[in-house]
Design an enzyme around this catalytic site. Structure first.
Site, PDB file in Angstrom:
ATOM      1  N   LYS A 583     -40.970 -50.010 108.843  1.00  0.00           N
ATOM      2  CA  LYS A 583     -41.613 -50.962 107.934  1.00  0.00           C
ATOM      3  C   LYS A 583     -43.027 -50.558 107.512  1.00  0.00           C
ATOM      4  O   LYS A 583     -43.695 -51.304 106.810  1.00  0.00           O
ATOM      5  CB  LYS A 583     -41.612 -52.395 108.468  1.00  0.00           C
ATOM      6  CG  LYS A 583     -41.626 -52.631 109.938  1.00  0.00           C
ATOM      7  CD  LYS A 583     -41.602 -54.111 110.202  1.00  0.00           C
ATOM      8  CE  LYS A 583     -40.785 -54.570 111.365  1.00  0.00           C
ATOM      9  NZ  LYS A 583     -40.371 -53.696 112.404  1.00  0.00           N
ATOM     10  N   GLY A 668     -35.251 -53.606 126.475  1.00  0.00           N
ATOM     11  CA  GLY A 668     -35.400 -52.791 125.258  1.00  0.00           C
ATOM     12  C   GLY A 668     -35.730 -53.585 123.995  1.00  0.00           C
ATOM     13  O   GLY A 668     -35.573 -53.082 122.887  1.00  0.00           O
ATOM     14  N   ASP A 682     -46.231 -57.375 114.390  1.00  0.00           N
ATOM     15  CA  ASP A 682     -44.927 -57.073 113.833  1.00  0.00           C
ATOM     16  C   ASP A 682     -44.431 -58.221 112.946  1.00  0.00           C
ATOM     17  O   ASP A 682     -43.923 -58.001 111.837  1.00  0.00           O
ATOM     18  CB  ASP A 682     -43.975 -56.833 115.015  1.00  0.00           C
ATOM     19  CG  ASP A 682     -42.676 -56.254 114.565  1.00  0.00           C
ATOM     20  OD1 ASP A 682     -42.713 -55.223 113.879  1.00  0.00           O
ATOM     21  OD2 ASP A 682     -41.623 -56.852 114.872  1.00  0.00           O
ATOM     22  N   LYS A 686     -43.723 -58.511 108.808  1.00  0.00           N
ATOM     23  CA  LYS A 686     -42.464 -58.984 108.221  1.00  0.00           C
ATOM     24  C   LYS A 686     -42.693 -60.070 107.178  1.00  0.00           C
ATOM     25  O   LYS A 686     -42.104 -60.035 106.099  1.00  0.00           O
ATOM     26  CB  LYS A 686     -41.530 -59.489 109.333  1.00  0.00           C
ATOM     27  CG  LYS A 686     -40.985 -58.364 110.192  1.00  0.00           C
ATOM     28  CD  LYS A 686     -40.176 -58.898 111.346  1.00  0.00           C
ATOM     29  CE  LYS A 686     -39.611 -57.767 112.192  1.00  0.00           C
ATOM     30  NZ  LYS A 686     -39.043 -58.234 113.447  1.00  0.00           N
ATOM     31  N   GLY A 800     -31.632 -55.525 117.709  1.00  0.00           N
ATOM     32  CA  GLY A 800     -30.544 -54.803 118.383  1.00  0.00           C
ATOM     33  C   GLY A 800     -30.134 -53.611 117.534  1.00  0.00           C
ATOM     34  O   GLY A 800     -30.084 -53.690 116.303  1.00  0.00           O
TER      35      GLY A 800
END
Ligand code: ADP
Ligand code: ASP
Ligand code: MG
Length: 816
Positions: A583, A668, A682, A686, A800
């Protein structure tokens, strides 16, 4: 009577000549035949090379001649019965002595004229035809050698002599009347002028010899036997999917060969066309294959239901020559003067375009003719140049012509739009366009380096409605990258069958290694990638993509690197589509974001980054669809961080906040430094991207970000960070208790409203859409002019590797 011609590869060696013999025997059992043969494969080139070397005082010419002699002696030894060999071996040796004598002369004089070139190249066909005739006779066939150069009379335009058809036809008819044999074998290519000097009909001219003979004797059929199964939809050396054309009209075949289909020497069609003789192109190595039929019967067919185009040709080493100036306007004869002077210099004009203002005229010629053409024009237009009625002639080189050919194009609209559209989408710049007045072809001039790409793109669009070839360059072999690659391998057959696209991973890189393969990186190559790849470099990766210049290319960034987005613009400018999971680019300075989008638009390619927000969820695509249909996004409320959602869903004061964050990291979900997630950076990126896609020009630092982390947590290492979390456990517990007390829960929310964006922790009541959000799910709630009462909600797994990879995959498929 039929005429058969066998090309250089068909008679390359004894083994091939035996195949030719079988074909001859079969045809001769049905009717009388005349067989025209080329020189053994490569001999003409080598004879020229020997003479050229001699003229440049390079003594290597004797070795070239020796090798050629050896080649012919071997054929004799393998074909002629041992007891009869000696006279044929001497025959070959005698003629190679002659060849050597000529070259010795050239060596001494240092001069190699076109007249001598014809003398020396004549030996190629002379020898091959004699040896083959002898072989057939020894087989007991009624075969007889005819010397074509005694029959075919030309002018003295050496290396490209013009045929005197009247005399030639008389000679041939007389000769063939007087010499009745089942099989006549004749050398192609060679002729003589009025003064008995050897001449030749131009490179590839054996086809023409056969056609001249077929026409003179009104043959039933002309067969051109070569090394491919017919005239094909494109040059098979450039387009692996090229297919033989079963039937084609004379004029279409003529256009294809004029613009470079080497399989047929361009002048070949004229003599048989005027006599309505069918021409078949057949494959010596696959005689049962149908090949191509070129016939007058096909000329006036109703083409209504047929394909728009029959084939694509290409020609290299082209130069464009432009004459322009005010003096050209309205003055009759200006173009005539240009063409006359080029014709006087024997410059072949392949294509002409004139701008509608008549202000300039552009012609395409072979690069080898530039010097003569320029000198002639400078001389003929000397006065016009002095008076500044014309500008000095402009010359552009390193160009190629690509021609799309088809009788049926004239009855269809939109062919050129389709042609230019698919070239444009692949960043191929068109320098000049010409459409024959008969509308049987559209020819374009492009940069030489784009030829292969252009021919393949056009071939795919006009002939392979079946499957589109897509070339992928993937950067990143982490979780998402590897999942993506696996999905591509697994899904490829489905895509071929259902979407008619074939994805090929042409390049792959991680931060250490990179590999390339035009044919596509196999699963096996992938396994050994870290061992066999070359050292990675982002710049080199971009350079490789550009120099490979393959059609339908997509660069896929599945990294979080801040260097890789630096190559996006360069790639977009070469019409390489970009699909980014990274991004950084879309959340960088607004100017940069906007610039990338407009570069993509201007170069007819795509810059997609759906997975920047909500992994595989259709969030950006939804905004784009709403905007396209005229809606306006008025507000966005969203939970966009899988990590933060996980943390606040699991933080219930049974475990410490620090333990929950550690668990998220172990599973993770977080960045290596979880502060990037927890500090809201983050999420801020977005919401920034969503606002921008909704049409608002926002910068990152304009986003309000109230951090819930005490300042001390932001200092030091990741370990220090976890210690600080422990130290401030009561602070986090307070946050939780405050929310719980009103029956609410904590969610990290991003909001965009009235042009402003903010991110931060909020207390969410059970009636809110944001309340029932579990695991690492994301949710985005859009209010728009149309969705003003009930908002539009997108919700589902927002993190994921598997779902992110599938979102990247979807972008790839949409981008081509
Ligand atoms: P020959 O020696 O038999 O005369 P050529 O080499 O002159 O053969 O011509 C055959 C070659 O032409 C093929 O091997 C192929 O590579 C090339 N070629 C170029 N364009 C086409 C096309 N459109 N169809 C078939 N062959 C083509
Ligand atoms: N041998 C000649 C050439 O190589 C003619 C031909 O093969 O058609 O050009
Ligand atoms: Mg040929």
């Amino acid at each position: 009577m039929k005429v058969l011609k066998f090309g250089g590869t068909s008679v390359a060696n004894a083994q091939n000549i035996l195949l030719v013999e079988n074909i001859i025997k079969k045809e001769a059992s049905e009717s009388k035949i005349i067989v025209v043969v080329s020189a053994l494969h490569g001999v003409t080139d080598q004879l020229i090379k020997a003479a050229e070397s001699a003229s440049q005082k390079d003594e290597n010419y004797t070795q070239i001649i020796k090798n050629l002699e050896e080649k012919h002696l071997n054929v004799v030894k393998e074909l002629i019965p041992v007891l009869e060999q000696s006279s044929w071996l001497s025959f070959v040796k005698k003629h190679f002595n002659d060849i050597e004598d000529i070259c010795n002369g050239i060596f001494v004089l240092g001069e190699f004229t076109d007249r001598i070139k014809d003398k020396i190249t004549s030996y190629g066909e002379f020898l091959s035809s004699n040896i083959i005739a002898a072989k057939l006779k020894f087989e007991g066939l009624d075969a007889h050698w005819m010397n074509s150069s005694e029959q075919i009379i030309t002018n003295s335009n050496f290396t490209n002599a013009k045929v005197n058809f009247e005399r030639t036809e008389q000679n041939l008819r007389k000769y063939l009347n007087e010499n009745q044999h089942q099989i006549i074998i004749a050398p192609g290519f060679i002729a003589k002028d009025e003064k008995e000097n050897p001449t030749t009909l131009g490179r590839g001219g054996s086809d023409f010899t056969a056609s001249i003979i077929a026409s003179a004797i009104n043959a039933d059929e002309l067969q051109i036997w070569t090394d491919v199964s017919g005239m094909m939809t494109s040059d098979p050396r450039l387009v692996s999917n090229a297919k033989p054309i079963a039937e084609i009209s004379y004029s279409e075949a003529m256009e294809l060969s004029h613009f470079g289909a080497k399989v047929l020497y361009p002048p070949t069609l004229q003599p048989v066309m005027v006599k309505n003789i069918d021409l078949k192109i057949k494959n010596t190595f696959e005689p049962e294959a149908f090949g191509t039929l070129i016939s007058h019967q096909l000329e006036k067919q109703n083409f209504e239901n047929q394909q728009i185009a029959v084939g694509i040709s290409n020609m290299s080493n082209i130069a464009l020559l432009t004459l322009e100036g005010s003096g050209m306007i309205g003055i009759p004869g200006f173009s005539a003067k240009l063409f006359q002077c080029l014709s006087n210099e024997k410059v072949n004009v392949i294509l002409i375009t004139q701008s509608s203002s008549e202000h300039s005229i552009t012609v395409a010629i072979h690069e080898k003719d530039i010097f003569n053409a320029k000198n002639a024009i400078d001389f003929v237009f000397e006065d016009d140049l002095k008076l500044k009625r014309v500008e000095p002639v402009k010359i552009e080189t390193n160009l190629a012509i690509v021609a799309l050919v088809g009788e049926n194009m004239k009855s269809r609209s939109g062919v050129s739009a389709k042609m230019f559209g698919c070239l444009g989408n692949n960043g191929i710049n068109i320098r000049a366009i010409a459409q024959g007045s008969s509308e049987k072809n559209i020819s374009i001039v492009i940069s030489e380096k784009d030829t292969k790409k252009a021919v393949n793109v056009l071939h795919e669009d006009f002939f392979e409605s079946e499957i589109k070839q897509v070339h992928l360059y993937i950067c990143g072999t982490g979780n998402v990258g590897m999942k993506l690659i696996q999905q591509i391998y697994d899904q490829n057959e489905y895509l071929k069958e259902n979407l008619l696209i074939n994805l090929r991973i042409t390049g792959l890189s991680n931060s250490r290694k990179m590999i390339f393969s035009d044919k596509g990186i196999s699963e096996n190559e992938l396994e050994n990638f870290n061992k066999n790849g070359e050292d990675a470099s982002v710049e080199k990766f971009a350079q490789e993509i550009i120099s490979r210049n393959l059609r339908n290319s997509v660069f896929v960034d599945v990294t979080a690197s801040s260097d890789i987005p630096n190559i996006y613009e360069k790639l977009l400018k070469k019409s390489v589509n970009i699909v980014a999971c990274n991004k950084i680019a879309a959340s960088s300075d607004f100017e940069n974001y906007k610039n990338l989008k407009s570069v993509a638009r201007n170069h007819s390619c795509k810059f997609f980054f759906e997975t920047n927000v909500g992994a595989g969820l259709p969030i950006i695509g939804t905004i784009n669809d709403l905007m396209r249909s005229g809606d306006k996004i008025t507000s966005i409320q969203a939970v966009l961080s899988g990590t933060l959602n996980f943390v606040f869903n699991n933080y219930d004061s049974k475990q410490t906040f620090s333990e929950v964050v550690l668990q998220a990291q172990k599973e993770g979900y977080t960045e290596p430094d979880p502060r990037l997630d927890l500090a809201g950076t983050d999420v801020a990126r977005k919401i920034l991207i969503l606002a921008r896609e909704a049409g608002y020009s926002l910068e990152f630092n304009e986003i309000e970000n109230e951090s819930f982390l005490p300042e001390e947590c932001m200092k030091g290492s990741v370990e220090d960070f976890y210690n600080a979390l422990l130290k401030y456990e009561s602070h986090f517990k307070n946050l939780l208790d405050n929310a719980k007390k009103d029956g609410k829960i904590l969610k990290y929310v991003a909001e965009f409203n009235e042009g402003k964006a903010k991110v931060g922790l909020q207390h969410i009541a059970p009636e809110s859409d944001l309340y029932h959000l579990y695991g690492k799910d994301n949710i985005v709630i859009f209010k728009t002019l149309r969705y003003s009462e009930q908002p539009l909600v997108v919700k589902g797994a927002g993190a994921g590797a598997e779902v992110t990879a599938s979102g990247v995959f979807a972008d790839i498929v949409r981008s081509v």
